[in-house]
Design an enzyme around this catalytic site. Structure first.
Site, PDB file in Angstrom:
ATOM      1  N   GLU A  22       0.821  -1.210   0.000  1.00  0.00           N
ATOM      2  CA  GLU A  22       0.000   0.000   0.000  1.00  0.00           C
ATOM      3  C   GLU A  22       0.860   1.268   0.000  1.00  0.00           C
ATOM      4  OE1 GLU A  22      -0.324  -2.587   2.016  1.00  0.00           O
ATOM      5  OE2 GLU A  22      -2.434  -3.115   2.305  1.00  0.00           O
ATOM      6  N   LEU A  23       1.951   1.233   0.785  1.00  0.00           N
ATOM      7  CA  LEU A  23       2.775   2.446   0.872  1.00  0.00           C
ATOM      8  C   LEU A  23       3.452   2.716  -0.467  1.00  0.00           C
ATOM      9  CD1 LEU A  23       3.865   4.760   2.618  1.00  0.00           C
ATOM     10  CD2 LEU A  23       5.790   3.305   3.252  1.00  0.00           C
ATOM     11  N   SER A 436      22.508  -6.708 -20.263  1.00  0.00           N
ATOM     12  CA  SER A 436      21.112  -6.416 -20.568  1.00  0.00           C
ATOM     13  C   SER A 436      21.008  -5.193 -21.462  1.00  0.00           C
ATOM     14  CB  SER A 436      20.335  -6.185 -19.277  1.00  0.00           C
ATOM     15  OG  SER A 436      20.905  -5.145 -18.530  1.00  0.00           O
ATOM     16  N   ARG A 518      10.753   0.836  -3.686  1.00  0.00           N
ATOM     17  CA  ARG A 518      11.189  -0.322  -4.452  1.00  0.00           C
ATOM     18  C   ARG A 518      11.235  -1.594  -3.606  1.00  0.00           C
ATOM     19  NH1 ARG A 518      12.852  -2.551  -8.839  1.00  0.00           N
ATOM     20  NH2 ARG A 518      14.559  -4.020  -8.602  1.00  0.00           N
ATOM     21  N   HIS A 644      31.795  -9.455 -13.926  1.00  0.00           N
ATOM     22  CA  HIS A 644      31.372  -8.064 -13.826  1.00  0.00           C
ATOM     23  C   HIS A 644      31.017  -7.749 -12.380  1.00  0.00           C
ATOM     24  CE1 HIS A 644      29.220  -4.350 -14.325  1.00  0.00           C
ATOM     25  NE2 HIS A 644      28.170  -4.896 -13.758  1.00  0.00           N
ATOM     26  N   CYS A 646      29.834  -4.409  -9.630  1.00  0.00           N
ATOM     27  CA  CYS A 646      29.374  -3.021  -9.554  1.00  0.00           C
ATOM     28  C   CYS A 646      28.821  -2.731  -8.175  1.00  0.00           C
ATOM     29  CB  CYS A 646      28.317  -2.749 -10.613  1.00  0.00           C
ATOM     30  SG  CYS A 646      26.919  -3.856 -10.550  1.00  0.00           S
ATOM     31  N   GLU A 668      32.438  -1.292 -12.317  1.00  0.00           N
ATOM     32  CA  GLU A 668      31.866   0.057 -12.288  1.00  0.00           C
ATOM     33  C   GLU A 668      32.938   1.068 -11.905  1.00  0.00           C
ATOM     34  OE1 GLU A 668      28.232   0.460 -10.028  1.00  0.00           O
ATOM     35  OE2 GLU A 668      28.858   2.418  -9.303  1.00  0.00           O
ATOM     36  N   HIS A 696      23.331   4.871 -14.698  1.00  0.00           N
ATOM     37  CA  HIS A 696      22.253   5.144 -13.750  1.00  0.00           C
ATOM     38  C   HIS A 696      21.438   6.372 -14.120  1.00  0.00           C
ATOM     39  CE1 HIS A 696      25.160   2.639 -11.615  1.00  0.00           C
ATOM     40  NE2 HIS A 696      24.093   2.092 -11.098  1.00  0.00           N
TER      41      HIS A 696
HETATM   42  N1  GLN Z   1      24.432  -8.870 -16.847  1.00  0.00           N
HETATM   43  C1  GLN Z   1      23.663  -8.073 -15.973  1.00  0.00           C
HETATM   44  C2  GLN Z   1      22.986  -6.956 -16.753  1.00  0.00           C
HETATM   45  O1  GLN Z   1      23.562  -6.436 -17.621  1.00  0.00           O
HETATM   46  C3  GLN Z   1      24.512  -7.459 -14.877  1.00  0.00           C
HETATM   47  C4  GLN Z   1      23.699  -6.610 -13.952  1.00  0.00           C
HETATM   48  C5  GLN Z   1      24.414  -6.141 -12.714  1.00  0.00           C
HETATM   49  O2  GLN Z   1      25.614  -6.118 -12.660  1.00  0.00           O
HETATM   50  N2  GLN Z   1      23.713  -5.719 -11.721  1.00  0.00           N
HETATM   51  O3  GLN Z   1      21.877  -6.574 -16.468  1.00  0.00           O
HETATM   52 ZN    ZN Z   2      26.572  -4.142 -12.825  1.00  0.00          ZN
END
Ligand code: GLN
Ligand code: ZN
Length: 756
Positions: A22-23, A436, A518, A644, A646, A668, A696
């Site tokens: 709800e919030l 992605s 979120r 990867h 981040c 990152e 971002h």
């Molecule tokens: N492979 C994922 C993407 O590109 C990596 C996402 C992430 O590092 N949070 O969405």
């Molecule tokens: Zn990432």
């Protein structure tokens, strides 16, 4: 100070978003301008009263048993506003601090201890006035009182608040230097609460269980002594209930034994006691009313009430007065198992979400004579779970037993693999993306329709394949070197794998707040993990069939899968990590078989699970690194393994990142303008792709800007080892800015390469 007993049963905190989120809805409607402030406040008000009523019905019937841990966006921000650590009067001020607006950048957000909750980081300038706004809390007390509830106001304590804050740009004092000013504001708030008849206030001091970069255990204990000597010396205040969730307090516990606040909560969860075996005994030194945080607020498992009750009785024998609570706030678990209609019947009885945990707290405080039914339900859950075949998979166990113990190492070593991988024929400064591509409204709608049964499997797959095709075409047009399929089939990089692996269950309504409005729905590891069938090969194979360029296979690594799931409490996390390691190794093998020769294993959460205490960190990094290496262990020397990372600063764990022994590491770096490269020394031998644009924000970075970052990176990384890529996946971006940014990224690479 007027006194009253502390309730026998309580909780550290409760989910704030509401059983039906709800919030979240109210917040998002307000932000979108669909409802006004008054309508928003009234929705939030009803939600609070519903929560209080529910908690009373669940058994928190005594005065002050219910915490008023209310916050529209975040508990740290809420306290910061209450004690004037940041300035803001109105609802919109609060949301601007949290989310920014067109003229103002938002405050930073970061992980709350070692959980998946993110708090807003207050920035404290030298002239910040710490003007108290007691009305923010008084209002809650009065509203509850009018509805017949005597609730316990909640504030993050002064030491934790400042330890988690950040020095504003240009400030000369560190936040903890402002402790005395902050304490005055807390005193004022407490005095006002006292005036309005409040007899217990909760001050949460989880900083006492962590080794923080800003202050170590000793320093935090000293700050605590200073702050609370002042706070407790005042007479015009409610009784202080000081809580220390998320781990065991060390030096801080000794200080609390001297300070004697009226009540102290300690985290006595199984996990905390496993890391600090002597804690239960040390807690007996406290001279306050002790509140035993025996019910684990971080996992979803039904408690073993008899076991916990014996710990309770052990404490009862040594302490004057004792109550029961949760180890941490229940904000980290979903609302109720009752909302799950699709869980296998046996599994459902093993779980305990927030509401069930409240009942456990009450039953634990009552004992088996007073609450026999609760204990027999718990007995049954413990027994059926221990015996279940769903949990114990002999084949998986046998396979894990055959693995070498300790460190595992891919052969041959990097230098030789690197040589072998020259046959991939990649250009100098190769360009790629993190995986992605934008998840468009169409994809999300198709997924929703498919879930509801309105779109057939065949039609859904066809839609996804179209998307893959257009993502491949786009990358070819842009001139990228190593392509990706774009991950349109993944709702989430962890949930996707959890749904395909055995040993996990997923929930329908198990929402947990991640930050602000979120919420995420973490999968649950219930037992031994195995892979019944290939999970990603179809997509990679299809994507590769569309292009002459290499298409990267894309996997989520073991640590990240665990970090974003609820884990088992019957085995050490490293057991599940090993199992994930070999399951994903099979996927690597299958990808190789289908002709994929570059495979990325994402570990963005590697830093997240880092233990709060320095001394526990090595053991964690050892098993975390091992599980990653298991995934790549049998990969062919010619298969290029990428990873990867981040979301964090990696300085602290850079050795472990190097220890992953990937062939290429993308990381990152854009927001910190490549600061991290300072941390990369000779031990870091792999190729590396420090992100050169921040994904971002929708801003399109210019060619010049990205070229400059590539040149900055070249000061630390030799040209043969440098990759060019964005900071992270592009999932949350739109196509327009993505295309423009990637075009500029390739141009920037060309420009730098031409000038070499
Ligand atoms: N492979 C994922 C993407 O590109 C990596 C996402 C992430 O590092 N949070 O969405
Ligand atoms: Zn990432």
């Amino acid at each position: 100070m007027t006194t009253t007993n502390f309730p026998k049963a309580t909780i550290e905190g409760y989910p704030r978003v509401g059983a039906n989120r709800e919030l979240k809805r109210a917040l998002e409607s307000y932000w979108a301008g669909r409802i006004d402030a008054e309508t928003f406040e009234s929705a939030a008000h009803s939600l609070r009263l519903d929560t209080y009523n529910r908690l009373r019905d669940l058994g928190l019937t005594e005065d002050y048993a219910i915490p008023a841990d209310v916050a529209y966006y975040d508990q740290v921000l809420e306290t910061a506003l209450t004690v004037g650590a940041v300035a803001g009067e109105t609802l919109d001020d609060e949301f601007t601090l949290a989310r920014g607006n067109k003229d103002t950048a938002p405050l930073e957000m970061t992980k709350w201890f070692d959980t998946n909750y993110h708090y807003i980081v207050p920035e404290i300038a030298d002239d910040q006035d710490f003007k108290a706004h007691p009305q923010r809390v008084i209002k809650l007390v009065e509203e509850a009182r009018a509805a017949g509830h005597t609730v316990r106001p909640y504030l993050v304590g002064p030491v934790t608040l400042l330890a988690l804050s950040k020095q504003a740009e240009g400030a000369t004092k560190s936040p903890l230097d402002r402790l005395d000013d902050a304490v005055k504001a807390y005193q004022e708030v407490l005095a006002e609460l006292n005036k309005s008849g409040v007899k217990w206030v909760q001050l949460a001091e989880p900083a006492l269980v962590a080794d923080l970069t800003v202050a170590n255990d000793e320093e935090l204990a000293a700050h605590t002594k200073r702050a609370y000597e002042a706070i407790l010396a005042a007479d015009n205040r409610p009784q202080v209930y000081l809580t220390t969730p998320y781990g065991s307090a060390r030096k801080g516990l000794e200080v609390l034994a001297e300070l004697k606040p009226e009540a102290v909560q300690v985290d006595l969860s199984v996990g905390t006691l496993a890391l600090d075996e002597g804690y239960l005994e040390r807690v007996k030194n406290l001279k306050s009313h002790v509140v035993a945080g025996l019910i684990d607020g971080r996992n979803v498992w039904a408690a073993n009430l008899r076991d916990l009750r014996s710990k309770y009785e052990d404490l009862e024998g040594s302490l004057d007065s004792l109550s029961v609570s949760t180890s941490v706030s229940l904000q980290h678990v979903p609302h109720t198992v009752e909302a799950e209609t699709k869980l296998p019947a046996d599994v459902a009885t093993w779980f305990s979400f927030a509401n069930e945990k409240v009942k456990e707290v009450v039953a634990l405080s009552q004992g088996p004579l007073e609450a026999p039914e609760a204990y027999s339900i718990s007995d049954r859950a413990v027994r059926t779970r221990a015996e279940s075949e769903r949990i114990h998979n002999a084949a998986v166990k046998a396979r894990i037993e055959k693995l070498p113990a300790g460190e595992v190492k891919r052969e041959p070593a990097f230098a030789e693999r690197n040589e072998a991988q020259k046959e991939l024929g990649l250009p100098q400064l190769p360009t790629t993306t993190i995986g992605s591509f934008p998840q468009t409204k169409e994809i999300r709608q198709a997924r929703a329709a498919h879930r509801k049964g309105e779109l057939s499997d065949a039609d859904y797959n066809a839609a996804l394949k179209d998307e893959v095709k257009s993502v491949i075409e786009l990358q070819e047009r842009l001139g990228l070197d190593v392509l990706v399929h774009g991950e349109p089939e993944r709702n989430d990089m962890v949930q996707y794998f959890a749904e395909l692996l055995d040993g996990f269950v997923t929930t329908e309504n198990g929402w947990v707040q991640s930050y602000g409005s979120r919420c995420t729905r973490p999968p649950i590891v219930v037992g031994d993990i195995s892979r019944p069938a290939a999970m990603t090969t179809e997509w990679s194979k299809y994507a590769q069939s569309l292009s002459e360029h290499h298409v990267k296979g894309m996997l989520t690594g073991p640590v990240t899968i665990l970090a974003w799931s609820f884990v088992r409490d019957d085995v050490h996390q490293s057991v599940s990590a090993d199992q994930l390691g070999v399951a994903l190794a099979d996927e690597v093998h299958d990808l190789e078989e289908t002709g994929i020769d570059i495979i990325q294993i994402d570990e963005p959460a590697l830093r997240e699970l880092l233990p709060l205490r320095e001394e526990d960190r090595k053991a964690y990094l050892d098993w975390a690194v091992r599980s990653f290496r298991l995934v790549a262990l049998e990969a062919k020397p010619t298969t290029q393994i990428h990873t990867h990372l981040c979301y964090s600063e990696f300085g602290q764990i850079i050795d472990a990142v190097a220890g992953l022994d990937a062939d290429v590491t993308s990381i990152e770096a854009a927001r910190s303008r490549m600061e991290l490269l300072e941390d990369i020394d000779e031990t870091f031998h792999s190729e590396i792709g420090p992100g050169i644009y921040d994904i971002h924000s929708p801003r399109v970075p210019s060619v010049a800007e990205m070229a400059e970052l590539i040149r900055a990176a070249l000061k630390h990384v030799p040209v043969e080892r440098l990759w060019v890529n964005p900071d992270c996946g592009l999932k949350t971006r739109g196509y327009e800015e993505t295309e423009a940014s990637l075009r500029n990224m390739v141009l920037a690479r060309d420009e730098v390469r031409d000038s070499l």
